[in-house]
Design an enzyme around this catalytic site. Structure first.
Site, PDB file in Angstrom:
ATOM      1  N   ASP A 117       1.079  -1.214  -0.374  1.00  0.00           N
ATOM      2  CA  ASP A 117      -0.237   0.027  -0.065  1.00  0.00           C
ATOM      3  C   ASP A 117       1.195   1.103  -0.179  1.00  0.00           C
ATOM      4  O   ASP A 117       1.319   1.275  -0.866  1.00  0.00           O
ATOM      5  CB  ASP A 117      -0.821  -0.301   1.258  1.00  0.00           C
ATOM      6  CG  ASP A 117      -1.924   1.109   1.369  1.00  0.00           C
ATOM      7  OD1 ASP A 117      -3.158   1.235   0.535  1.00  0.00           O
ATOM      8  OD2 ASP A 117      -2.105   2.021   1.679  1.00  0.00           O
ATOM      9  N   HIS A 163      -7.269  -6.513  -1.467  1.00  0.00           N
ATOM     10  CA  HIS A 163      -6.085  -5.546  -1.301  1.00  0.00           C
ATOM     11  C   HIS A 163      -5.202  -5.755  -0.419  1.00  0.00           C
ATOM     12  O   HIS A 163      -3.886  -5.149   0.090  1.00  0.00           O
ATOM     13  CB  HIS A 163      -6.514  -3.538  -1.034  1.00  0.00           C
ATOM     14  CG  HIS A 163      -5.826  -2.400  -0.540  1.00  0.00           C
ATOM     15  ND1 HIS A 163      -4.963  -1.690  -2.075  1.00  0.00           N
ATOM     16  CD2 HIS A 163      -5.532  -2.305   0.935  1.00  0.00           C
ATOM     17  CE1 HIS A 163      -4.113  -1.211  -1.304  1.00  0.00           C
ATOM     18  NE2 HIS A 163      -4.122  -1.430   0.014  1.00  0.00           N
TER      19      HIS A 163
END
Length: 327
Positions: free
Chosen positions: A107, A306
């Protein structure tokens, strides 16, 4: 899923960085692998990788990024710019007595890792990127780009950039907010086709959490895991984490001289097929022959969201150790 490692195998310590203390957790011995988390997480997001890398013969070190957990939290927004976060990573390597390290990020940590490798190639010999593809510095000013996204809705990055606004949503119920956010971007709990996109906020008083799923946690997240994350943010507040979004225009100015620059070191990319970061940035992945000329492996994991190293720890651990072994 990887078994939870005994706490006795983990060594917590703090080292001095440019803006104060940097907290890290390490396991194993051998070549140094530095693990950099994203938003809204902590060193704990690497809990499955630390024992796997240690077992493979590496000294695995997961940090609390500046602004998170037990690391220092400077007040000034500009203290969260990429130049400073990259320098924090250099300080960790030096404090651990190493000349160089492989750096791996997820991320925001992927952006931080890539920038660290770009600015300090003498320290970071290889770079692994999880979930967020590498896109070189340059292009239009970030705030202008994000302001144009979503039409009648507001993109979450713009929402995060106004000081105090997102905090007012998150901090009254940190645990509930985190549970919803993690679920919104996880493969097994994310909203289905046709449901409101959790990356956007309704204008005129909308909240991100209005679009979060509720009722169950994703399979990768136990109640104990959620307690760990929530306990840290309840203690620190959310501003340190959100300031990374508020420094993006400063990064754009700071890194202008690196516009279009490739990361030359050996690299790895692993993304989730159901992650918006992978689909929205498909052009960045297509550009890897030019932007990551040292790319060793690029993988998209089917059915993965994610939180890739937590959703699919065994697969990610295998890809990481295979890549590290090839360097």
């Amino acid at each position: 899923m990887s078994p939870r490692m005994p706490s006795a195998d983990l060594h917590h310590r703090t080292v001095e960085g440019p803006a104060g203390r940097l907290h890290l957790v390490e396991q194993g011995s051998g070549p140094l692998v530095l693990l950099v988390h994203g938003f809204p997480e902590s060193w704990y997001s690497w809990r499955h990788q630390l024992p796997a890398l240690a077992a493979a013969g590496y000294r695995a070190v997961a940090i609390d990024v500046r602004g998170y957990g037990r690391s220092s939290r400077p007040e000034a927004t500009h203290a969260y710019r990429m130049l400073d976060l990259a320098q924090d990573n250099v300080a960790v390597v030096r404090a651990l007595g190493a000349e160089s390290a492989v750096i791996v990020g997820h991320d925001w940590g992927a952006n931080i890792a890539a920038t660290s490798a770009l600015l300090h190639p003498e320290v970071f010999s290889a770079v692994g990127l999880l979930s967020v593809p590498y896109a070189p510095p340059g292009g239009p000013r970030p705030t202008e780009v994000f302001a144009q996204m979503g039409g009648g809705q507001e993109f979450y990055v713009s929402y995060f950039q106004e000081p105090g606004r997102a905090e007012a949503e998150m901090e009254p119920d940190v645990r509930g907010w985190l549970a919803g956010f993690y679920a919104a971007l996880s493969a097994d709990t994310m909203p289905g086709p046709g449901e409101p996109d959790p990356h956007f906020v309704d204008r005129d008083g909308g909240r991100l959490r209005d679009r979060f799923p509720s009722g169950r946690l994703p399979a990768w997240l136990s109640e104990e895991d959620l307690d760990t994350y929530a306990g840290e943010f309840e203690r620190t507040g959310m501003t340190g984490a959100l300031n990374r979004y508020r420094a993006m225009d400063r990064d754009w100015e700071d890194l202008a001289q690196y516009a279009g620059a490739p990361v030359e070191q050996p690299s790895l990319f692993v993304g989730g097929a159901l992650d918006a970061s992978t689909t929205w940035m498909a052009d960045a992945i297509d550009a890897y022959p030019a932007t990551l000329p040292g790319l060793v492996s690029s993988r998209i994991l089917d059915g993965c969201g994610h939180w890739i190293q937590q959703e699919r720890p065994d697969e990610v651990n295998r890809l990481l150790t295979d890549w590290l072994g090839s360097l």
